[in-house]
Design an enzyme around this catalytic site. Structure first.
Site, PDB file in Angstrom:
ATOM      1  N   ARG A 122     -31.262  28.721   5.418  1.00  0.00           N
ATOM      2  CA  ARG A 122     -32.187  29.843   5.652  1.00  0.00           C
ATOM      3  C   ARG A 122     -32.307  30.218   7.133  1.00  0.00           C
ATOM      4  NH1 ARG A 122     -34.584  26.790   1.577  1.00  0.00           N
ATOM      5  NH2 ARG A 122     -34.569  27.851  -0.452  1.00  0.00           N
ATOM      6  N   LYS A 144     -26.473  42.973  13.786  1.00  0.00           N
ATOM      7  CA  LYS A 144     -25.962  43.389  12.472  1.00  0.00           C
ATOM      8  C   LYS A 144     -24.883  42.404  12.057  1.00  0.00           C
ATOM      9  CE  LYS A 144     -26.363  48.386  11.796  1.00  0.00           C
ATOM     10  NZ  LYS A 144     -25.545  49.607  11.622  1.00  0.00           N
ATOM     11  N   GLU A 186     -15.510  53.209  20.351  1.00  0.00           N
ATOM     12  CA  GLU A 186     -16.955  52.957  20.343  1.00  0.00           C
ATOM     13  C   GLU A 186     -17.581  53.300  21.699  1.00  0.00           C
ATOM     14  OE1 GLU A 186     -18.843  52.275  17.799  1.00  0.00           O
ATOM     15  OE2 GLU A 186     -17.533  51.413  16.278  1.00  0.00           O
ATOM     16  N   LYS A 228     -26.399  50.291  23.931  1.00  0.00           N
ATOM     17  CA  LYS A 228     -26.658  49.614  22.660  1.00  0.00           C
ATOM     18  C   LYS A 228     -27.983  48.858  22.721  1.00  0.00           C
ATOM     19  CE  LYS A 228     -25.402  47.975  18.500  1.00  0.00           C
ATOM     20  NZ  LYS A 228     -24.153  47.317  18.069  1.00  0.00           N
ATOM     21  N   GLU A 238     -32.698  49.793  12.130  1.00  0.00           N
ATOM     22  CA  GLU A 238     -32.104  51.076  11.756  1.00  0.00           C
ATOM     23  C   GLU A 238     -33.009  51.928  10.881  1.00  0.00           C
ATOM     24  OE1 GLU A 238     -27.931  52.234   9.791  1.00  0.00           O
ATOM     25  OE2 GLU A 238     -27.723  50.902  11.507  1.00  0.00           O
ATOM     26  N   ARG A 242     -31.519  54.091  15.653  1.00  0.00           N
ATOM     27  CA  ARG A 242     -30.332  53.233  15.637  1.00  0.00           C
ATOM     28  C   ARG A 242     -29.224  53.799  14.749  1.00  0.00           C
ATOM     29  NH1 ARG A 242     -29.816  46.590  15.295  1.00  0.00           N
ATOM     30  NH2 ARG A 242     -27.545  46.583  15.338  1.00  0.00           N
ATOM     31  N   ASN A 246     -24.019  55.255  14.339  1.00  0.00           N
ATOM     32  CA  ASN A 246     -23.018  55.374  13.288  1.00  0.00           C
ATOM     33  C   ASN A 246     -22.263  56.704  13.323  1.00  0.00           C
ATOM     34  OD1 ASN A 246     -23.443  52.832  11.947  1.00  0.00           O
ATOM     35  ND2 ASN A 246     -25.394  53.634  11.235  1.00  0.00           N
ATOM     36  N   HIS A 249     -18.955  57.055  11.558  1.00  0.00           N
ATOM     37  CA  HIS A 249     -18.756  55.889  10.701  1.00  0.00           C
ATOM     38  C   HIS A 249     -18.760  56.225   9.213  1.00  0.00           C
ATOM     39  CE1 HIS A 249     -19.297  53.843  14.460  1.00  0.00           C
ATOM     40  NE2 HIS A 249     -19.304  52.645  13.920  1.00  0.00           N
ATOM     41  N   HIS A 253     -15.720  54.853   7.503  1.00  0.00           N
ATOM     42  CA  HIS A 253     -15.803  53.801   6.484  1.00  0.00           C
ATOM     43  C   HIS A 253     -15.120  54.236   5.192  1.00  0.00           C
ATOM     44  CE1 HIS A 253     -19.535  51.605   8.370  1.00  0.00           C
ATOM     45  NE2 HIS A 253     -18.418  51.379   9.025  1.00  0.00           N
ATOM     46  N   HIS A 266     -10.955  49.405  12.612  1.00  0.00           N
ATOM     47  CA  HIS A 266     -12.261  50.054  12.518  1.00  0.00           C
ATOM     48  C   HIS A 266     -12.390  51.207  13.515  1.00  0.00           C
ATOM     49  CE1 HIS A 266     -16.513  50.669  11.974  1.00  0.00           C
ATOM     50  NE2 HIS A 266     -16.763  50.349  13.231  1.00  0.00           N
TER      51      HIS A 266
END
Length: 365
Positions: A122, A144, A186, A228, A238, A242, A246, A249, A253, A266
Site C-alpha cells: 500500500r 503520474k 515534450e 511542469k 489533473e 494540469r 496533454n 496526447h 495516444h 510516445h
C-alpha cells in the site's frame, strides 16, 4: 547543478539537474529513508548505468542493501504482467514498507516503478533517476504512474509522488538520436501551451539540442521542469490546468494504441498530435495560421513526424479518442491552442465539424 522545487506542501520534493549526478550517491541517499533499495531498470540501461548507480549508493552508505530487477525494454512491455516482476522481486527479497523503489531509466520504467511503489504494501518510498529526454523533461516529474491496457494507454495507474528526481544530463550522451528527438516533442509542448519564450528559444537552438550541447540541454531540461513543476503544484491530480500538459496526447495516444505500443515512440505520436491540435485550432479560428506553420517547422527540424501513418483511419481516431481519460460524461474534451503563442484551453465546447475536418485532412480513409 540546478535545483527546481515541486511545491506540494509536506510532499514537496527537489529536482536536481546537472552533469555526472549519477556519481553522487550521497545526494540520492538523503532521499532514501530506510536501508533497503530496489533499483528497477531495463535491459538497455542495465548495461550502461546499473552498476554505476549501485556503486555510488554503496559508496555513500556501505550499510545500504541494494537489490535490482531488470525488465524488458520497450513501451510494449508496459503492462501488468511485466509489472508483476517488480513485486515478485520485492517479495523474494522480503522488502518491507521502509523500502525505496528507485526508477533508473526512461518514462516506461519511471511510470511502472512508481505504480509498483504505490501498490506494494500500500505504498513504499520512490525516487526517480530518469535517463531519457522524455523522462527528464516530463514523465519523471509530477507523480503520474501506471501501465497500458490493450484498450487504452496509461489507463491503469495512480498519482504517486517521488521523494526526489535526480537528472544526470550526461546519460543523454548514450541516447539514440530517435529517442532524443522523441523527448524534444515534450519540450516543444511547454512552449506551445505556456512558455512562448521557450518556443522561440527552441526555434533558434534546436540544432544545439540535437548535437547534445550541454548548456542547451541543461537550459531546455530546466525550463521544462520549471513549467511542469508549476503546473503540478497548481493542480496535482489533473482537475484543471494540469490537463493542458496533454496537448496532442489525445490524438497521439490513439496513434500509439492503434499501431501497437512501441511502433511509434510516445514523443513521435505526440508530435503528430500537436500538429493536428494546432490544425484544428486554426480551423476554429482560435489561433493564427502562422502558429501551426511554426509548430510544424520546429518539429520537423527535430526530425519528428508531423502526419499520422497511412494505416490510421478517421474511424480509428474517433473510436480511440472516445476512451481518452479527458472524456467527461461521454463528451470528448481536447487541449487546443487559443490566442497568441503560449495560450491554450481544455474544452469540450468546440464545433465537432472542425474535428471532422482535421481528421479528414490528415487521414486518407
Amino acid at each position: 547543478m540546478r535545483v527546481v522545487e515541486v511545491d506540494l506542501g509536506d510532499r514537496s520534493y527537489p529536482i536536481y539537474i546537472g552533469q555526472h549526478l549519477l556519481n553522487d550517491g550521497a545526494r540520492l541517499r538523503q532521499h532514501i529513508p530506510g536501508n533497503r533499495v530496489l533499483i528497477v531498470t531495463n535491459t538497455t540501461i542495465e548495461k550502461l548505468y546499473l552498476q554505476k548507480c549501485t556503486d555510488a549508493l554503496k559508496a555513500a552508505d556501505p550499510q545500504l542493501q541494494v537489490d535490482s530487477v531488470v525488465l524488458p525494454d520497450g513501451e510494449e512491455y508496459k503492462n501488468m504482467e511485466v509489472l508483476g516482476q517488480v513485486w515478485d522481486k520485492a517479495l523474494e527479497c522480503r522488502l518491507d514498507r521502509g523500502t525505496t523503489f528507485l526508477a533508473l531509466g526512461g518514462g516506461v520504467i519511471g511510470d511502472m516503478t512508481g505504480f509498483a511503489a504505490a501498490a506494494y504494501q500500500r505504498g513504499v518510498h520512490f525516487v526517480q533517476v530518469p535517463t531519457t529526454v522524455m523522462s527528464q523533461v516530463d514523465s519523471s516529474v509530477g507523480g503520474k504512474t501506471g501501465v497500458n491496457h490493450p484498450l487504452g494507454k496509461n489507463m491503469i495507474g495512480a498519482f504517486y509522488q517521488p521523494r526526489c528526481v535526480l537528472i544526470d544530463t550526461t546519460t543523454l550522451d548514450s541516447l539514440p538520436r530517435r529517442e532524443l528527438a522523441s523527448g524534444v516533442s515534450e519540450i516543444v509542448k511547454y512552449g506551445l501551451i505556456r512558455d512562448a519564450e521557450l518556443f522561440e528559444w527552441l526555434e533558434g537552438n534546436m540544432q544545439r539540442i540535437l548535437e547534445r550541447d550541454p548548456e542547451a540541454i541543461a537550459h531546455a531540461v530546466e525550463r521544462s521542469c520549471i513549467n511542469k513543476a508549476e503546473v503540478v503544484a497548481a493542480d496535482e491530480k489533473e482537475g484543471g490546468v494540469r490537463a493542458t500538459l496533454n496537448l496532442g496526447h489525445t490524438f497521439g495516444h490513439a496513434i500509439e494504441t492503434s499501431t501497437g505500443y512501441g511502433t511509434f515512440l510516445h514523443g513521435e505520436a505526440v508530435s503528430i498530435g500537436m500538429v493536428m491540435a494546432a490544425d484544428m485550432s486554426v480551423r476554429l479560428g482560435w489561433i493564427d495560421a502562422s502558429i501551426l506553420q511554426r509548430t510544424r517547422a520546429l518539429l520537423q527540424s527535430a526530425g519528428l513526424p508531423v502526419t499520422p501513418p497511412e494505416s490510421m483511419s478517421i474511424a480509428a481516431f474517433k473510436e480511440l479518442m472516445a476512451v481518452d481519460k479527458k472524456v467527461q460524461a461521454g463528451k470528448l474534451r481536447l487541449v487546443l491552442l487559443k490566442g497568441p503563442l503560449g495560450g491554450c484551453v481544455v474544452t469540450g465546447d468546440f464545433d465537432p465539424a472542425k474535428l471532422d475536418e482535421t481528421l479528414a485532412a490528415f487521414c486518407s480513409h
